[in-house]
Design a protein around this motif. Structure first.
Motif, PDB file in Angstrom:
ATOM      1  N   LEU A 169      37.824  39.632  42.110  1.00  0.00           N
ATOM      2  CA  LEU A 169      38.499  40.061  40.883  1.00  0.00           C
ATOM      3  C   LEU A 169      37.498  40.372  39.770  1.00  0.00           C
ATOM      4  O   LEU A 169      37.751  41.217  38.912  1.00  0.00           O
ATOM      5  CB  LEU A 169      39.437  38.962  40.392  1.00  0.00           C
ATOM      6  N   TRP A 170      36.378  39.661  39.780  1.00  0.00           N
ATOM      7  CA  TRP A 170      35.409  39.842  38.692  1.00  0.00           C
ATOM      8  C   TRP A 170      34.987  41.288  38.538  1.00  0.00           C
ATOM      9  O   TRP A 170      34.977  41.835  37.438  1.00  0.00           O
ATOM     10  CB  TRP A 170      34.139  39.002  38.940  1.00  0.00           C
ATOM     11  N   ALA A 174      37.681  43.447  37.115  1.00  0.00           N
ATOM     12  CA  ALA A 174      37.924  43.117  35.712  1.00  0.00           C
ATOM     13  C   ALA A 174      36.783  43.644  34.833  1.00  0.00           C
ATOM     14  O   ALA A 174      37.021  44.183  33.749  1.00  0.00           O
ATOM     15  CB  ALA A 174      38.068  41.608  35.555  1.00  0.00           C
ATOM     16  N   GLU A 192      51.244  37.498  34.783  1.00  0.00           N
ATOM     17  CA  GLU A 192      50.132  36.553  34.660  1.00  0.00           C
ATOM     18  C   GLU A 192      48.777  37.273  34.562  1.00  0.00           C
ATOM     19  O   GLU A 192      48.520  38.224  35.297  1.00  0.00           O
ATOM     20  CB  GLU A 192      50.169  35.678  35.921  1.00  0.00           C
ATOM     21  N   VAL A 193      47.930  36.801  33.662  1.00  0.00           N
ATOM     22  CA  VAL A 193      46.562  37.335  33.592  1.00  0.00           C
ATOM     23  C   VAL A 193      45.730  36.634  34.664  1.00  0.00           C
ATOM     24  O   VAL A 193      45.606  35.410  34.659  1.00  0.00           O
ATOM     25  CB  VAL A 193      45.928  37.088  32.207  1.00  0.00           C
ATOM     26  N   LEU A 194      45.202  37.415  35.607  1.00  0.00           N
ATOM     27  CA  LEU A 194      44.360  36.828  36.657  1.00  0.00           C
ATOM     28  C   LEU A 194      42.917  36.763  36.181  1.00  0.00           C
ATOM     29  O   LEU A 194      42.261  35.724  36.286  1.00  0.00           O
ATOM     30  CB  LEU A 194      44.459  37.657  37.939  1.00  0.00           C
ATOM     31  N   ALA A 195      42.424  37.878  35.736  1.00  0.00           N
ATOM     32  CA  ALA A 195      41.053  37.965  35.227  1.00  0.00           C
ATOM     33  C   ALA A 195      41.076  39.040  34.149  1.00  0.00           C
ATOM     34  O   ALA A 195      41.128  40.215  34.467  1.00  0.00           O
ATOM     35  CB  ALA A 195      40.072  38.333  36.335  1.00  0.00           C
ATOM     36  N   TRP A 196      41.107  38.594  32.921  1.00  0.00           N
ATOM     37  CA  TRP A 196      41.243  39.542  31.817  1.00  0.00           C
ATOM     38  C   TRP A 196      40.276  40.706  32.004  1.00  0.00           C
ATOM     39  O   TRP A 196      39.114  40.456  32.258  1.00  0.00           O
ATOM     40  CB  TRP A 196      40.985  38.847  30.469  1.00  0.00           C
ATOM     41  N   PRO A 197      40.743  41.959  31.867  1.00  0.00           N
ATOM     42  CA  PRO A 197      42.089  42.415  31.493  1.00  0.00           C
ATOM     43  C   PRO A 197      43.030  42.682  32.675  1.00  0.00           C
ATOM     44  O   PRO A 197      44.057  43.329  32.495  1.00  0.00           O
ATOM     45  CB  PRO A 197      41.789  43.726  30.768  1.00  0.00           C
TER      46      PRO A 197
END
Ligand SMILES: [Zn+2]
Lengths: 163, 388
Positions: free
Chosen positions: B145-146, B149, B198-203
């Motif tokens: 996810l990083w 994001a 739900e925010v997983l990894a902003w944004p």
């Protein structure tokens, strides 16, 4: 159009309605750090961030590398860069790799290191900052482990914090 | 670029996309191949060579997955190969099929892409962890996810794009997928529901992410001579392109996928497309995350830099708009069995250009389309253009 494929649920598996077998492959590695990254990690152990400069391309890169991939030459110079930089981009990550919520969010960022060419950064973490206040363009500084705790690893820098 | 022969798509088939399938990878591949052969009224004996696409072996925990999947792919005692460029594989595989035939070596080729992500425990994301640099990144314990994001945040920052601009892509694609019989996540969803997820990894919010999926797709390619005997409605492959940017992803411009542009220009040049915005009727860009559709529309030169969100807001990319984008429902709606998801986009163009897309048929008799996939360490663009 009728499409094939049999969707199954966790209950199908838990109840034994659908059979499965298990496996747990084991593989362990030791990776030689090589010429470029080896010297980079050696520098981190000493509390210094190194990049490499290609004269022909006039480009200073980090992580450093043994050859310039643009002009494909090994004619590079090592440069001692600063341990400060600018946030190129960041995230506030609330989940771990297996999709579980975490108590304290991870704060990964791409940090352009001062002394490297514009746009050249590394992946690292932020800390000692309110996540709500993190901004792209924010100036940050490396927070190092104590010298005796360093092992020659990217984690010799604990994180970056605003300064 | 010199190319010997024209190549057509003459058949396509797929399985449903599912969170978890009872079928094994081989069985999924078999069902997709069987459906593709049936759609062209062909038998395996009519197939000269087989190209297989599947993403990391780590999903299945089966080394040499190409060999494992041979039987379900119809590769028994035939020239067979597996090609791999991560998430870009699903469009790369038909490109490989194209040059098998364009070279003059073969008259027909079967292209099959399969992915079964659900075997990997506790979560298939675990298989992605090893894509990060083993010395300078993995010790920081990154998760997949990083990078999405980080790229999305840079894209938004560079062009002043708002979250709702990106959320509109999820709304469009998930609603489009309601009409796709393979879809895993088709649903009526509103802009607010996406923004409030739900925010997983902003944004990145949950409803801006494609699911993990099991599934398979197949297409059959044929030379000009053979294609006309197989079907009165061949869909021609007019251009192919692929390109990779540096693996040092933290040294790249994360706001713009230059490598996608390079791949697109390669394909457009071959196809003789000079003004893609006017000449392309349908686009199926890779949309594993909502912002990626926008990113890729810009890389494909279908929108100016930073302007893809406006096209979406204006309804241009809706199924009934001037440039329908992901009328299939995309990865966000149909699902994302990695390699199969890319090939699903090529299947969609095939059905759309033949007027066989049923409830999701784009109006106005489209003649041209582009499909694109993306992957590896956010560095590969694979592009195919087609016309009827
Ligand atoms: Zn150079």
């Amino acid at each position: 159009m009728h499409l094939k494929g049999t969707a199954i649920s966790k209950q199908d598996l838990d109840s034994g309605k659908v059979l499965f077998t298990r496996g747990d492959p084991h593989a362990h590695y030791t990776w030689d750090t090589g010429i470029g990254i080896g010297r980079y990690l050696e520098g981190l152990r000493k509390g210094k961030i190194f990049g490499t400069h290609c004269k022909k391309c006039n480009r200073t890169v980090i992580p450093p590398r043994a050859f310039c991939e643009l002009c494909f030459s090994s004619n590079i110079e090592w440069r001692h860069l600063k341990d400060t930089g600018v946030i190129n981009t960041f995230s506030i990550c609330y989940v771990s790799w297996d999709a579980q919520r975490v108590q304290t969010p991870y704060l990964p960022a791409v940090i352009e290191i001062d002394g490297a060419s514009k746009g050249h950064g590394i992946l690292h973490l932020l800390d000692e900052v309110d996540p709500k206040l993190i901004r792209i363009g924010m100036k940050v500084k490396a927070v190092w482990k104590r010298p005796e705790e360093r092992t020659g690893a990217i984690t010799d820098i604990q994180y970056f914090k605003p300064y | 670029m010199g190319t010997k022969g024209k190549v057509a798509i003459v058949g396509a088939g797929m399985t449903r996309f599912m969170r978890r399938a009872q079928e094994t990878p081989k069985e999924l591949a078999f069902e997709a191949v069987r459906a593709a052969l049936d759609s062209a009224q062909m038998t395996l004996g009519d197939i000269d060579c087989v190209i297989h696409g599947t993403a990391p072996d780590a999903f299945d925990g089966i080394h040499m997955k190409g060999e494992y999947l041979l039987d379900g792919s119809g590769g028994w005692q035939k020239p067979y190969m597996r090609g791999y460029v991560g998430g870009g594989t699903g469009v790369f595989a038909p490109i490989q099929g194209w040059y098998h035939i364009a070279s003059g070596m073969f008259e027909t080729a079967l292209v099959v892409c399969e992915e079964k992500m659900s075997s990997c425990q506790p979560h298939p994301q675990g298989a992605f962890l090893t894509i990060f640099d083993n010395m300078t990144e993995r010790p920081l314990k990154p998760n997949l996810l990083w990078i999405f994001a980080l790229e999305m945040n840079r894209y938004m920052h560079t062009y002043g794009i708002k979250l709702e601009d990106i959320a509109r892509v999820s709304v469009k694609n998930k609603n489009n997928a309601l009409h796709h019989p393979a879809a895993q996540l088709g649903k009526e969803i509103t802009l607010n529901e996406v923004l409030n997820s739900e925010v997983l990894a902003w944004p990145v919010h949950r409803e801006m992410v494609s699911p993990t999926s099991d599934g398979a797709c197949a297409v059959i390619l044929a030379s000009q001579k053979r294609a006309k005997k197989i079907t009165p409605k061949p869909v021609w492959i007019t251009g192919v392109g692929w390109n990779l940017d540096t693996s040092y992803w933290t040294n790249r411009d994360l706001a713009y996928p230059q490598y996608v542009e390079n791949a697109a220009r390669m394909a457009y040049k071959m196809a003789g497309i000079r003004e893609p915005k006017k000449e392309i009727h349908i686009a199926e860009p890779y949309d594993p995350f909502a912002y990626k559709e926008l990113h890729h529309l810009e890389g494909l030169l279908l929108a100016d830099k930073g302007q893809a969100p406006q096209l979406t807001a204006d309804g241009v990319t809706a199924r009934t708009g001037n440039l329908p984008v992901c009328p299939s429902g995309g990865l966000l709606g149909v699902g994302n069995p990695i390699a199969a998801a890319g090939l699903m986009k090529v299947c969609e163009l095939f059905w759309q250009l033949r007027g066989e897309a049923g409830a999701r048929q784009v109006p106005g008799k489209p003649h041209t389309g582009v499909a694109q996939a993306w992957g590896d360490l956010m560095q590969v663009g694979t592009v195919i253009t087609v016309k009827n």
